[in-house]
Write a protein that holds these residues in place. Structure first.
Motif, PDB file in Angstrom:
ATOM      1  N   MET A 207      26.551  -5.667  13.683  1.00 50.77           N
ATOM      2  CA  MET A 207      26.247  -5.192  15.025  1.00 50.77           C
ATOM      3  C   MET A 207      27.536  -4.711  15.682  1.00 50.77           C
ATOM      4  O   MET A 207      28.435  -5.520  15.937  1.00 50.77           O
ATOM      5  CB  MET A 207      25.610  -6.310  15.845  1.00 50.77           C
ATOM      6  CG  MET A 207      24.389  -6.930  15.189  1.00 50.77           C
ATOM      7  SD  MET A 207      23.545  -8.115  16.255  1.00 50.77           S
ATOM      8  CE  MET A 207      24.811  -9.362  16.395  1.00 50.77           C
ATOM      9  N   ASN A 208      27.625  -3.431  15.951  1.00 51.14           N
ATOM     10  CA  ASN A 208      28.787  -2.829  16.594  1.00 51.14           C
ATOM     11  C   ASN A 208      28.420  -2.315  17.977  1.00 51.14           C
ATOM     12  O   ASN A 208      27.240  -2.161  18.302  1.00 51.14           O
ATOM     13  CB  ASN A 208      29.313  -1.684  15.738  1.00 51.14           C
ATOM     14  CG  ASN A 208      29.787  -2.130  14.371  1.00 51.14           C
ATOM     15  OD1 ASN A 208      30.226  -3.268  14.183  1.00 51.14           O
ATOM     16  ND2 ASN A 208      29.695  -1.237  13.392  1.00 51.14           N
ATOM     17  N   SER A 209      29.419  -2.052  18.765  1.00 50.29           N
ATOM     18  CA  SER A 209      29.229  -1.487  20.117  1.00 50.29           C
ATOM     19  C   SER A 209      28.165  -2.269  20.888  1.00 50.29           C
ATOM     20  O   SER A 209      27.242  -1.700  21.464  1.00 50.29           O
ATOM     21  CB  SER A 209      28.820  -0.007  20.023  1.00 50.29           C
ATOM     22  OG  SER A 209      29.811   0.730  19.329  1.00 50.29           O
ATOM     23  N   LEU A 210      28.311  -3.560  20.905  1.00 56.26           N
ATOM     24  CA  LEU A 210      27.307  -4.420  21.511  1.00 56.26           C
ATOM     25  C   LEU A 210      27.214  -4.191  23.005  1.00 56.26           C
ATOM     26  O   LEU A 210      28.220  -3.911  23.688  1.00 56.26           O
ATOM     27  CB  LEU A 210      27.609  -5.881  21.197  1.00 56.26           C
ATOM     28  CG  LEU A 210      27.211  -6.295  19.772  1.00 56.26           C
ATOM     29  CD1 LEU A 210      27.937  -7.569  19.361  1.00 56.26           C
ATOM     30  CD2 LEU A 210      25.714  -6.473  19.671  1.00 56.26           C
ATOM     31  N   LYS A 211      25.992  -4.334  23.518  1.00 55.58           N
ATOM     32  CA  LYS A 211      25.693  -4.137  24.938  1.00 55.58           C
ATOM     33  C   LYS A 211      25.065  -5.417  25.483  1.00 55.58           C
ATOM     34  O   LYS A 211      24.536  -6.239  24.739  1.00 55.58           O
ATOM     35  CB  LYS A 211      24.709  -2.980  25.105  1.00 55.58           C
ATOM     36  CG  LYS A 211      25.152  -1.670  24.483  1.00 55.58           C
ATOM     37  CD  LYS A 211      24.057  -0.624  24.628  1.00 55.58           C
ATOM     38  CE  LYS A 211      24.451   0.692  23.980  1.00 55.58           C
ATOM     39  NZ  LYS A 211      23.372   1.714  24.103  1.00 55.58           N
ATOM     40  N   GLY A 212      25.067  -5.499  26.803  1.00 56.04           N
ATOM     41  CA  GLY A 212      24.456  -6.657  27.428  1.00 56.04           C
ATOM     42  C   GLY A 212      22.996  -6.845  27.047  1.00 56.04           C
ATOM     43  O   GLY A 212      22.535  -7.983  26.878  1.00 56.04           O
ATOM     44  N   GLU A 213      22.295  -5.753  26.878  1.00 54.03           N
ATOM     45  CA  GLU A 213      20.868  -5.841  26.536  1.00 54.03           C
ATOM     46  C   GLU A 213      20.620  -6.295  25.107  1.00 54.03           C
ATOM     47  O   GLU A 213      19.466  -6.519  24.723  1.00 54.03           O
ATOM     48  CB  GLU A 213      20.168  -4.503  26.790  1.00 54.03           C
ATOM     49  CG  GLU A 213      20.857  -3.308  26.165  1.00 54.03           C
ATOM     50  CD  GLU A 213      21.738  -2.571  27.168  1.00 54.03           C
ATOM     51  OE1 GLU A 213      22.488  -3.236  27.914  1.00 54.03           O
ATOM     52  OE2 GLU A 213      21.681  -1.320  27.168  1.00 54.03           O
ATOM     53  N   ASP A 214      21.676  -6.446  24.322  1.00 49.45           N
ATOM     54  CA  ASP A 214      21.527  -7.006  22.981  1.00 49.45           C
ATOM     55  C   ASP A 214      21.512  -8.525  23.003  1.00 49.45           C
ATOM     56  O   ASP A 214      21.268  -9.154  21.963  1.00 49.45           O
ATOM     57  CB  ASP A 214      22.674  -6.533  22.072  1.00 49.45           C
ATOM     58  CG  ASP A 214      22.659  -5.041  21.834  1.00 49.45           C
ATOM     59  OD1 ASP A 214      23.749  -4.424  21.842  1.00 49.45           O
ATOM     60  OD2 ASP A 214      21.563  -4.461  21.646  1.00 49.45           O
ATOM     61  N   THR A 215      21.768  -9.112  24.157  1.00 48.43           N
ATOM     62  CA  THR A 215      21.741 -10.562  24.274  1.00 48.43           C
ATOM     63  C   THR A 215      20.358 -11.095  23.931  1.00 48.43           C
ATOM     64  O   THR A 215      19.359 -10.679  24.520  1.00 48.43           O
ATOM     65  CB  THR A 215      22.130 -11.002  25.689  1.00 48.43           C
ATOM     66  OG1 THR A 215      23.504 -10.645  25.923  1.00 48.43           O
ATOM     67  CG2 THR A 215      21.954 -12.500  25.871  1.00 48.43           C
ATOM     68  N   ALA A 216      20.297 -12.004  22.950  1.00 44.64           N
ATOM     69  CA  ALA A 216      19.016 -12.519  22.480  1.00 44.64           C
ATOM     70  C   ALA A 216      19.271 -13.575  21.408  1.00 44.64           C
ATOM     71  O   ALA A 216      20.397 -13.704  20.915  1.00 44.64           O
ATOM     72  CB  ALA A 216      18.156 -11.406  21.892  1.00 44.64           C
ATOM     73  N   VAL A 217      18.214 -14.271  21.066  1.00 43.33           N
ATOM     74  CA  VAL A 217      18.222 -15.067  19.842  1.00 43.33           C
ATOM     75  C   VAL A 217      17.760 -14.154  18.718  1.00 43.33           C
ATOM     76  O   VAL A 217      16.707 -13.518  18.824  1.00 43.33           O
ATOM     77  CB  VAL A 217      17.305 -16.294  19.957  1.00 43.33           C
ATOM     78  CG1 VAL A 217      17.297 -17.069  18.634  1.00 43.33           C
ATOM     79  CG2 VAL A 217      17.750 -17.189  21.101  1.00 43.33           C
ATOM     80  N   TYR A 218      18.537 -14.094  17.672  1.00 43.29           N
ATOM     81  CA  TYR A 218      18.245 -13.229  16.531  1.00 43.29           C
ATOM     82  C   TYR A 218      17.677 -14.077  15.391  1.00 43.29           C
ATOM     83  O   TYR A 218      18.251 -15.110  15.024  1.00 43.29           O
ATOM     84  CB  TYR A 218      19.505 -12.489  16.082  1.00 43.29           C
ATOM     85  CG  TYR A 218      19.851 -11.347  16.996  1.00 43.29           C
ATOM     86  CD1 TYR A 218      20.331 -11.584  18.275  1.00 43.29           C
ATOM     87  CD2 TYR A 218      19.675 -10.023  16.595  1.00 43.29           C
ATOM     88  CE1 TYR A 218      20.635 -10.539  19.135  1.00 43.29           C
ATOM     89  CE2 TYR A 218      19.972  -8.966  17.439  1.00 43.29           C
ATOM     90  CZ  TYR A 218      20.456  -9.234  18.712  1.00 43.29           C
ATOM     91  OH  TYR A 218      20.743  -8.191  19.559  1.00 43.29           O
TER      92      TYR A 218
END
Length: 125
Positions: free
Chosen positions: A82-93
């Motif tokens: 996961m590159n260029s992470l954004k705030g909206e990527d916040t989650a349980v994966y």
């Protein structure tokens, strides 16, 4: 098959993480594999999936060009870079495995039979 996800953590926006999911118990190459996520107050959603051989991958539009799914069947492991992470990527994966589906890997989480325990990814802005 048992799945164990790892690699989550806290990262600043623009940063990167690599998630891993180790499988045990069955022949790993018999399974399509997928990554899904569930953010706060949201439903579980598709992130990326990969076919049994690794030759076919699909991505959600929201992560296309930033995330890369791959697998190493010799190591019984699937990865999510996961590159260029954004705030909206916040989650349980969550990683998931599908043994029964014939043909291409599914993007619907309901198609997946086995699930890992999830790993938290938090992106700070």
């Amino acid at each position: 098959v048992q799945l164990q996800a790892s690699g989550g953590g806290l990262v600043q926006a623009g940063g990167y993480l690599r998630l891993s999911c180790a499988a045990s118990g069955r022949t790993f190459s018999n399974y399509h594999m997928g990554w899904f996520r569930q953010g706060p107050g949201k439903e579980r959603e598709f992130v990326a999936v990969i076919s049994r051989s690794g030759g076919i991958t699909y991505y959600a539009d929201s992560v296309k060009g930033r995330f890369t799914i791959s697998r190493d069947n010799a190591k019984n492991t699937v990865y999510l870079q996961m590159n260029s992470l954004k705030g909206e990527d916040t989650a349980v994966y969550y990683c998931a495995a599908d043994r029964l589906r014939v043909g291409l890997p599914a993007r619907n989480y309901a198609e997946y039979d086995y699930w890992g325990q999830g790993t938290q990814v938090t992106v700070s802005s």
